[in-house]
Design a protein around this motif. Structure first.
Motif, mmCIF file in Angstrom:
data_model
loop_
_atom_site.group_PDB
_atom_site.id
_atom_site.type_symbol
_atom_site.label_atom_id
_atom_site.label_comp_id
_atom_site.label_asym_id
_atom_site.label_seq_id
_atom_site.Cartn_x
_atom_site.Cartn_y
_atom_site.Cartn_z
ATOM 1 N N LEU A 223 13.350 77.447 48.324
ATOM 2 C CA LEU A 223 13.709 75.697 47.596
ATOM 3 C C LEU A 223 12.355 75.949 47.546
ATOM 4 C CD1 LEU A 223 14.261 74.005 50.494
ATOM 5 C CD2 LEU A 223 16.283 74.375 48.407
ATOM 6 N N THR B 181 16.185 69.600 43.319
ATOM 7 C CA THR B 181 15.854 70.891 44.345
ATOM 8 C C THR B 181 14.994 71.255 45.696
ATOM 9 O OG1 THR B 181 13.790 71.346 42.874
ATOM 10 C CG2 THR B 181 15.978 72.051 41.777
ATOM 11 N N PRO C 202 17.788 68.663 48.463
ATOM 12 C CA PRO C 202 18.263 70.051 50.127
ATOM 13 C C PRO C 202 17.632 69.849 51.485
ATOM 14 C CG PRO C 202 17.904 71.241 48.182
ATOM 15 C CD PRO C 202 17.929 69.623 47.844
ATOM 16 N N TYR D 245 20.286 69.126 54.374
ATOM 17 C CA TYR D 245 20.067 70.244 55.350
ATOM 18 C C TYR D 245 20.092 69.375 56.999
ATOM 19 C CZ TYR D 245 17.504 72.817 59.598
ATOM 20 O OH TYR D 245 17.513 73.679 60.272
ATOM 21 N N PRO E 66 25.606 74.951 53.471
ATOM 22 C CA PRO E 66 24.509 74.755 52.220
ATOM 23 C C PRO E 66 24.148 75.643 50.766
ATOM 24 C CG PRO E 66 23.792 75.516 54.634
ATOM 25 C CD PRO E 66 25.273 75.424 54.694
ATOM 26 N N ASN F 250 24.081 73.786 47.431
ATOM 27 C CA ASN F 250 23.806 73.981 46.677
ATOM 28 C C ASN F 250 23.047 74.080 45.400
ATOM 29 O OD1 ASN F 250 19.981 74.422 46.438
ATOM 30 N ND2 ASN F 250 21.399 76.282 46.049
ATOM 31 N N VAL G 57 24.074 71.166 43.772
ATOM 32 C CA VAL G 57 22.650 70.322 42.859
ATOM 33 C C VAL G 57 22.859 71.288 41.629
ATOM 34 C CG1 VAL G 57 20.317 70.287 43.223
ATOM 35 C CG2 VAL G 57 21.978 70.006 45.507
ATOM 36 N N ASN H 261 22.849 82.423 43.496
ATOM 37 C CA ASN H 261 23.560 81.512 45.208
ATOM 38 C C ASN H 261 25.474 81.695 45.665
ATOM 39 O OD1 ASN H 261 22.799 79.209 46.317
ATOM 40 N ND2 ASN H 261 25.421 78.377 45.563
#
Length: 201
Positions: free
Chosen positions: A15, A49, A53, A57, A80, A84, A87, A115
Motif C-alpha cells: 500500500l 491509496t 484501501p 479492508y 481487494p 484497488n 481506486v 493489479n
C-alpha cells in the motif's frame, strides 16, 4: 530474526509503494511545481491509496469476504484487487493527468495493469506476490526517472534492491509464497512499468 523478517512484510507493505513513488518523483523532478499543488496531490493520493484501501479492508473483513490482512488464499484476494483497481482508476481520472505529469500518470497506469494481471492470476488460482509486484514496480519507476532526469541515484537503487531481497526473504520465511510466486510477482511489477516508459521517457 523471525520478528525482523515478519516486520519487513509490514514495513514495506504494498500500500505504501505508490505514494513512495510519488514522493520520490516530486523530490527529484527538476520542473517547477508549486508547493500547494504538490501538497494537494500527495494528500489526495494518501487518502485514496492508503486510507481508503485500509477502510475497505475492514469493511470486507466485517462482511466476511477476507479473513486476514495477509490475504492468504486466491479467493480472498479477488475483492481487494477489484476495489484497488477501481481506486487506481479514480486516481487516473481525478488526480493525475498526462498533461500535468506524464511520469506519474503512466506510473499509475502501470500499477493498474499490474493489479489487473494479479487479479487475473488470482481468478486462475495462482497467488503472485503482491509485495514483489509493488516493490519491483517502484524500483523500475526509479530507474526510469534516473534516466529521464539524468540524475545519479545509484545509492537509492542499491537500497531498493536490498529491500527487494529482504521482502523476498521475508515472504519465503513466512511461507507466504513460493519461489515461483515471487518471481512471477517480480515480472508483473517490472514489465508494465518498462513498457510504459516509452510513453514518457
Amino acid at each position: 530474526m523471525d520478528k525482523l523478517l515478519k516486520s519487513i512484510s509490514y514495513i514495506f507493505h504494498p500500500l505504501i509503494m505508490p505514494i513512495l513513488g510519488v514522493l520520490f518523483y516530486f523530490s527529484k523532478s527538476p520542473r517547477y511545481i508549486p508547493i500547494e499543488i504538490i501538497q494537494a496531490k500527495v494528500i489526495s493520493l494518501f487518502i485514496l491509496t492508503i486510507l481508503l484501501p485500509v477502510l475497505l479492508y475492514f469493511l470486507l473483513k466485517t462482511i466476511g469476504l477476507v479473513n486476514s490482512i495477509n490475504l492468504e488464499t486466491t479467493k480472498e484476494r479477488t475483492y481487494p484487487l477489484i476495489l484497488n483497481g477501481i481506486v487506481v482508476l479514480i486516481v487516473l481520472q481525478r488526480i493525475l493527468t498526462p498533461s500535468q505529469s506524464a511520469e506519474l500518470y503512466f506510473f499509475f497506469v502501470g500499477i493498474l495493469i499490474s493489479n489487473m494481471a494479479c487479479l487475473l492470476l488470482a481468478i486462475m488460482k495462482f497467488k503472485a506476490s503482491i509485495h514483489m509486484i509493488a516493490i519491483s514496480g517502484v524500483t523500475m519507476f526509479f530507474i526510469a526517472l534516473s534516466i529521464h532526469f539524468s540524475i545519479n541515484i545509484n545509492g537509492t537503487l542499491a537500497l531498493m534492491v536490498i529491500i527487494m531481497g529482504a521482502i523476498a526473504t521475508s515472504r519465503l520465511h513466512l511461507k507466504a509464497h513460493s519461489y515461483v510466486e515471487l518471481i512471477i510477482g517480480l515480472f508483473i511489477g517490472i514489465i508494465p512499468q518498462l513498457i510504459l516508459v516509452t510513453y514518457w521517457l
